[in-house]
Design an enzyme around this catalytic site. Structure first.
Site, PDB file in Angstrom:
ATOM      1  N   TYR A 253      -2.848  -6.787  16.714  1.00  0.00           N
ATOM      2  CA  TYR A 253      -2.913  -5.961  15.504  1.00  0.00           C
ATOM      3  C   TYR A 253      -4.120  -5.020  15.568  1.00  0.00           C
ATOM      4  O   TYR A 253      -4.005  -3.809  15.303  1.00  0.00           O
ATOM      5  CB  TYR A 253      -3.002  -6.858  14.269  1.00  0.00           C
ATOM      6  CG  TYR A 253      -3.137  -6.103  12.963  1.00  0.00           C
ATOM      7  CD1 TYR A 253      -2.035  -5.478  12.385  1.00  0.00           C
ATOM      8  CD2 TYR A 253      -4.362  -6.018  12.312  1.00  0.00           C
ATOM      9  CE1 TYR A 253      -2.150  -4.775  11.188  1.00  0.00           C
ATOM     10  CE2 TYR A 253      -4.489  -5.329  11.115  1.00  0.00           C
ATOM     11  CZ  TYR A 253      -3.384  -4.713  10.559  1.00  0.00           C
ATOM     12  OH  TYR A 253      -3.514  -4.024   9.380  1.00  0.00           O
TER      13      TYR A 253
ATOM     14  N   ILE B 226       0.828  -1.200   0.000  1.00  0.00           N
ATOM     15  CA  ILE B 226       0.000   0.000   0.000  1.00  0.00           C
ATOM     16  C   ILE B 226       0.864   1.252   0.000  1.00  0.00           C
ATOM     17  O   ILE B 226       0.575   2.228  -0.697  1.00  0.00           O
ATOM     18  CB  ILE B 226      -0.953  -0.009   1.210  1.00  0.00           C
ATOM     19  CG1 ILE B 226      -2.009  -1.108   1.047  1.00  0.00           C
ATOM     20  CG2 ILE B 226      -1.627   1.353   1.390  1.00  0.00           C
ATOM     21  CD1 ILE B 226      -2.884  -1.304   2.274  1.00  0.00           C
TER      22      ILE B 226
ATOM     23  N   LYS C  67      -4.171  -0.820  15.692  1.00  0.00           N
ATOM     24  CA  LYS C  67      -4.854   0.015  14.714  1.00  0.00           C
ATOM     25  C   LYS C  67      -5.961   0.860  15.362  1.00  0.00           C
ATOM     26  O   LYS C  67      -6.241   1.984  14.913  1.00  0.00           O
ATOM     27  CB  LYS C  67      -5.418  -0.846  13.584  1.00  0.00           C
ATOM     28  CG  LYS C  67      -4.333  -1.503  12.729  1.00  0.00           C
ATOM     29  CD  LYS C  67      -3.385  -0.475  12.115  1.00  0.00           C
ATOM     30  CE  LYS C  67      -2.425  -1.091  11.114  1.00  0.00           C
ATOM     31  NZ  LYS C  67      -1.559  -0.079  10.460  1.00  0.00           N
TER      32      LYS C  67
END
Length: 235
Positions: free
Chosen positions: A141, A14, A145
């Protein structure tokens, strides 16, 4: 005047698509990463260890000096691990939170003074839909985030009066090298079926929204965590 853009984690996936999108628009882009980008249009590459706050601040300062300032920061660097909650070790937690969350904060702190003095600037943090839907099998994770989204909102609230916008992008399933070792063809088919569009994302989907948020067209958006999930998440 062309935008001066710093992208952490801009050497692949990305991040590389984000670098390409800004460069195509004429921006001067500095990539901060562990490895140099292959065939990237980035104006400059600065090697950095994002687990080291001092090295992160040094790399941001070096990139800012080479670019002659900074108009946009994109925090895209991240790591992913798949593990049940009972199997997450303290070392796993520290690795994921250090890179995904703490490095985001440190990079934001490193660019903000110059943006506040200039009275303008845009910060875009790449989060994840895991920040909104939880993370069975990836709790550390998801937590990292969610922290990115919280930091985004704090930055928007504190710095908006100085003309600085801070937003987050929450991608869904995007096919990149990150997580490739844990997904199967069956996984890809199942995930694709979750989207009303019937497909998974590609890096360019995320890059387009990121570029928009840092452009004049997105100038009245701040504190947002925008889903780029093909409709998998709608809140």
């Amino acid at each position: 005047m062309s935008q001066r853009v710093i992208v952490t984690g801009g050497s692949g996936g990305i991040g590389a698509a984000i670098v390409d999108r800004f460069a195509t628009d004429g921006a001067r882009v500095a990539v901060l990463d562990r490895r140099a980008p292959a065939g990237s249009p980035a104006s400059v590459f600065v090697e950095v260890d994002l687990r080291d706050p001092a090295d992160t601040r040094r790399a941001v300062a070096e990139a800012r000096d080479v670019l002659g300032g900074v108009d946009v920061l994109v925090n895209c660097a991240g790591v992913f691990q798949h593990a049940p909650l009972l199997d997450i070790t303290v070392e796993d937690w520290d690795l994921v939170l250090d890179i995904n969350a703490r490095a985001t904060l440190v990079a934001m702190q490193a660019v903000a003074p110059a943006m506040l003095e200039a009275g303008r600037g845009s910060i875009v943090n790449i989060a994840s839909m895991a920040a909104k839907v939880g993370g069975g099998g990836e709790g550390h994770y998801a937590a990292s985030k969610a922290a990115v989204v919280a930091l985004t909102r704090a930055g928007a609230q504190e710095w908006g009066c100085h003309g600085v916008t801070v937003n987050a992008v929450c991608p869904g399933y995007v096919l990149t090298e990150m997580g490739a070792d844990t997904r199967s063809e069956e996984d890809v088919a199942a995930w694709s079926a979750k989207s009303p569009l019937g497909r998974l994302g590609i890096p360019e989907d995320v890059a387009g929204v990121t570029h928009f948020l840092a452009s004049p067209a997105g100038g009245y958006l701040t504190g947002q965590a925008i889903n780029v999930t093909g409709g998998m998440v709608m809140h």
